[in-house]
Design an enzyme around this catalytic site. Structure first.
Site, PDB file in Angstrom:
ATOM      1  N   GLY A  45       0.754  -1.258   0.070  1.00 52.11           N
ATOM      2  CA  GLY A  45       0.031  -0.172  -0.262  1.00 52.11           C
ATOM      3  C   GLY A  45       0.824   1.246  -0.004  1.00 52.11           C
ATOM      4  CG  ASP A 102      -0.802   2.124   3.018  1.00 48.21           C
ATOM      5  OD1 ASP A 102      -0.433   1.763   4.022  1.00 48.21           O
ATOM      6  OD2 ASP A 102      -1.708   1.409   2.029  1.00 48.21           O
ATOM      7  CG  ASP A 105      -7.661   0.125  10.643  1.00 48.32           C
ATOM      8  OD1 ASP A 105      -8.425   0.884  10.941  1.00 48.32           O
ATOM      9  OD2 ASP A 105      -7.866  -1.069  10.199  1.00 48.32           O
ATOM     10  CG  PHE A 154     -13.412   0.442   2.781  1.00 53.37           C
ATOM     11  CD1 PHE A 154     -12.323   0.580   1.687  1.00 53.37           C
ATOM     12  CD2 PHE A 154     -13.508  -0.721   3.414  1.00 53.37           C
ATOM     13  CE1 PHE A 154     -11.751  -0.570   1.372  1.00 53.37           C
ATOM     14  CE2 PHE A 154     -12.773  -1.644   2.909  1.00 53.37           C
ATOM     15  CZ  PHE A 154     -11.950  -1.624   1.982  1.00 53.37           C
TER      16      PHE A 154
END
Ligand code: PRP
Length: 181
Positions: A45, A102, A105, A154
Site C-alpha cells: 500500500g 500508507d 488503523d 473505507f
C-alpha cells in the site's frame, strides 16, 4: 472520478502538499546526521506514497522494502502480523530507519514493526504515515510523522486497495459501500 468512488477525500493537489510538508519535516530532522537514513516502504500500500516522498526529500536517503501482512482477509485486520519479506541489511546498526506506511488503523502493524526493527539493532526507528485513523486504534501507538488524520471510512487509491483493486487511482477516495457489502 471512478464510478465506485463515493467521494474524493484527498485530491492529487492536497496529497502533493501533504507530502511536501512531510518531506520538509524529515529534511529538518535528519539533516547533518551521521547514520544512513533508510526509508522503509511497507508493501504494497505504501508504494505510491514512498515514491513521491523520496523524490521530495533532499537529504541523502536510501530505500528498502518489507512486506507485512495481517492474517484474515476482508475489511478488518487482526492482531497477527506475518513478515512475508524482511529487510536484509548487514549494516542495520548504522541505519536511521523511517518506516513509511500508507495508513494506520489498529496500530498493530507499526507498533510491532517498530519493536522488531529496534530489536534487530537499528540505530533509530521512526514512523511516517500518509493517513491515520485514530478512532480505530486498538493499541497505544502514535506515528512520528502523520500526513492526515481521516475519519473511519473505507478509503482506496494512492496505493490503498480493496481486494487488490483501486491502488492506481491518483487520489484517495471513499469507496461506495455497495462495492464491498
Ligand atoms: C494495511 C496498511 C498497513 C496496515 C495498517 O496493509 O498498509 O500496513 O494495513 O493496519 P493496522 O494499523 O491495523 O495494523 P494491508 O494488510 O492492507 O496490506 P497492503 O499494504 O499490501 O494492502
Amino acid at each position: 472520478m471512478h464510478n465506485d468512488i463515493k467521494r474524493v477525500l484527498l485530491s492529487e493537489e492536497e496529497l502533493e502538499s501533504i507530502i511536501t510538508r512531510l518531506a520538509g519535516e524529515l529534511d529538518r530532522d535528519y539533516a547533518g546526521r551521521d547514520g544512513r537514513l533508510v526509508l522503509l516502504c511497507i508493501l504494497k500500500g505504501s508504494v505510491v506514497f514512498m515514491g513521491e516522498l523520496m523524490k521530495k526529500i533532499t537529504v541523502p536517503v536510501e530505500i528498502d522494502f518489507m512486506k507485512v501482512s495481517s492474517y484474515g482477509a476482508g475489511t478488518t485486520t487482526t492482531g497477527n502480523i506475518h513478515i512475508a519479506l524482511d529487510i536484509n541489511r548487514k549494516d542495520i546498526e548504522c541505519c536511521d530507519i523511517v518506516i513509511v506506511e500508507d495508513i494506520i488503523d489498529s496500530g498493530r502493524t507499526l507498533s510491532h514493526l517498530s519493536k522488531y526493527l529496534t530489536l534487530k539493532g537499528a540505530r533509530s526507528v521512526k514512523t511516517c504515515t500518509l493517513l491515520d485513523k485514530p478512532s480505530r486504534r486498538e493499541v497505544d501507538f502514535e506515528a512520528d510523522y502523520v500526513g492526515c488524520n481521516i475519519p473511519d471510512e473505507f478509503v482506496v487509491g494512492y496505493g490503498l486497495d480493496y481486494d487488490e483493486r483501486y491502488r492506481a487511482l491518483p487520489y484517495v477516495g471513499i469507496l461506495k459501500p455497495e462495492v464491498y457489502m
